[in-house]
Design a protein around this motif. Structure first.
Motif, mmCIF file in Angstrom:
data_model
loop_
_atom_site.group_PDB
_atom_site.id
_atom_site.type_symbol
_atom_site.label_atom_id
_atom_site.label_comp_id
_atom_site.label_asym_id
_atom_site.label_seq_id
_atom_site.Cartn_x
_atom_site.Cartn_y
_atom_site.Cartn_z
ATOM 1 N N THR A 4 25.288 115.915 58.627
ATOM 2 C CA THR A 4 23.966 116.162 59.206
ATOM 3 C C THR A 4 23.885 117.580 59.759
ATOM 4 O O THR A 4 22.902 118.288 59.528
ATOM 5 C CB THR A 4 23.670 115.141 60.322
ATOM 6 N N LEU A 7 23.708 120.010 56.861
ATOM 7 C CA LEU A 7 22.367 120.000 56.259
ATOM 8 C C LEU A 7 21.373 120.797 57.104
ATOM 9 O O LEU A 7 20.559 121.550 56.566
ATOM 10 C CB LEU A 7 21.868 118.566 56.087
ATOM 11 N N GLU A 8 21.444 120.635 58.406
ATOM 12 C CA GLU A 8 20.547 121.374 59.293
ATOM 13 C C GLU A 8 20.793 122.876 59.196
ATOM 14 O O GLU A 8 19.860 123.672 59.207
ATOM 15 C CB GLU A 8 20.688 120.892 60.738
ATOM 16 N N LYS A 11 19.269 124.034 55.951
ATOM 17 C CA LYS A 11 17.814 124.070 56.059
ATOM 18 C C LYS A 11 17.350 125.296 56.840
ATOM 19 O O LYS A 11 16.353 125.929 56.487
ATOM 20 C CB LYS A 11 17.291 122.796 56.713
ATOM 21 N N LYS A 46 18.323 125.402 48.359
ATOM 22 C CA LYS A 46 17.496 124.204 48.163
ATOM 23 C C LYS A 46 18.230 123.173 47.315
ATOM 24 O O LYS A 46 18.205 121.974 47.619
ATOM 25 C CB LYS A 46 16.183 124.589 47.498
ATOM 26 N N GLU A 48 21.455 122.804 47.005
ATOM 27 C CA GLU A 48 22.554 122.239 47.806
ATOM 28 C C GLU A 48 22.025 121.223 48.812
ATOM 29 O O GLU A 48 22.605 120.161 49.019
ATOM 30 C CB GLU A 48 23.304 123.370 48.519
ATOM 31 N N ILE A 49 20.896 121.531 49.430
ATOM 32 C CA ILE A 49 20.275 120.597 50.376
ATOM 33 C C ILE A 49 19.921 119.302 49.655
ATOM 34 O O ILE A 49 20.213 118.207 50.152
ATOM 35 C CB ILE A 49 19.022 121.225 51.021
ATOM 36 N N ASN A 50 19.295 119.414 48.496
ATOM 37 C CA ASN A 50 18.908 118.223 47.733
ATOM 38 C C ASN A 50 20.130 117.417 47.295
ATOM 39 O O ASN A 50 20.129 116.191 47.347
ATOM 40 C CB ASN A 50 18.066 118.607 46.518
ATOM 41 N N ARG A 51 21.175 118.112 46.860
ATOM 42 C CA ARG A 51 22.389 117.425 46.407
ATOM 43 C C ARG A 51 23.036 116.642 47.553
ATOM 44 O O ARG A 51 23.440 115.489 47.374
ATOM 45 C CB ARG A 51 23.387 118.450 45.855
ATOM 46 N N LEU A 52 23.083 117.245 48.715
ATOM 47 C CA LEU A 52 23.726 116.577 49.845
ATOM 48 C C LEU A 52 22.841 115.490 50.457
ATOM 49 O O LEU A 52 23.342 114.565 51.083
ATOM 50 C CB LEU A 52 24.088 117.607 50.931
ATOM 51 N N SER A 53 21.536 115.610 50.281
ATOM 52 C CA SER A 53 20.621 114.618 50.834
ATOM 53 C C SER A 53 20.607 113.327 50.036
ATOM 54 O O SER A 53 20.278 112.269 50.557
ATOM 55 C CB SER A 53 19.211 115.180 50.891
ATOM 56 N N ASN A 54 20.961 113.393 48.770
ATOM 57 C CA ASN A 54 20.911 112.205 47.912
ATOM 58 C C ASN A 54 22.213 111.464 47.874
ATOM 59 O O ASN A 54 23.227 111.723 48.215
ATOM 60 C CB ASN A 54 20.512 112.604 46.490
#
Length: 54
Positions: A4, A7-8, A11, A46, A48-54
């Motif tokens: 988390t 990710l922050e 972002k 973006k 990397e954010i999407n990959r880690l969010s899923n």
């Protein structure tokens, strides 16, 4: 918890890069290659954010 936080951080970097791109686009005499590089960095963030969010 570490994910988390990471990710922050990603972002925040993405938002900062977006702002830097906006400023650079308004600057006279912007180097097109530098701008393209900044956009690629933003896209990588973006993805990397999407990959880690899923």
């Amino acid at each position: 918890m570490a994910l988390t936080s990471h990710l922050e951080t990603l972002k925040k970097k993405h938002r900062d890069m977006s702002e830097a791109i906006d400023v650079a686009q308004r600057a006279p005499g912007i180097d097109g290659l530098r701008l393209a590089d900044m956009k690629k960095q933003k896209l990588r963030l973006k993805e990397e954010i999407n990959r880690l969010s899923n």
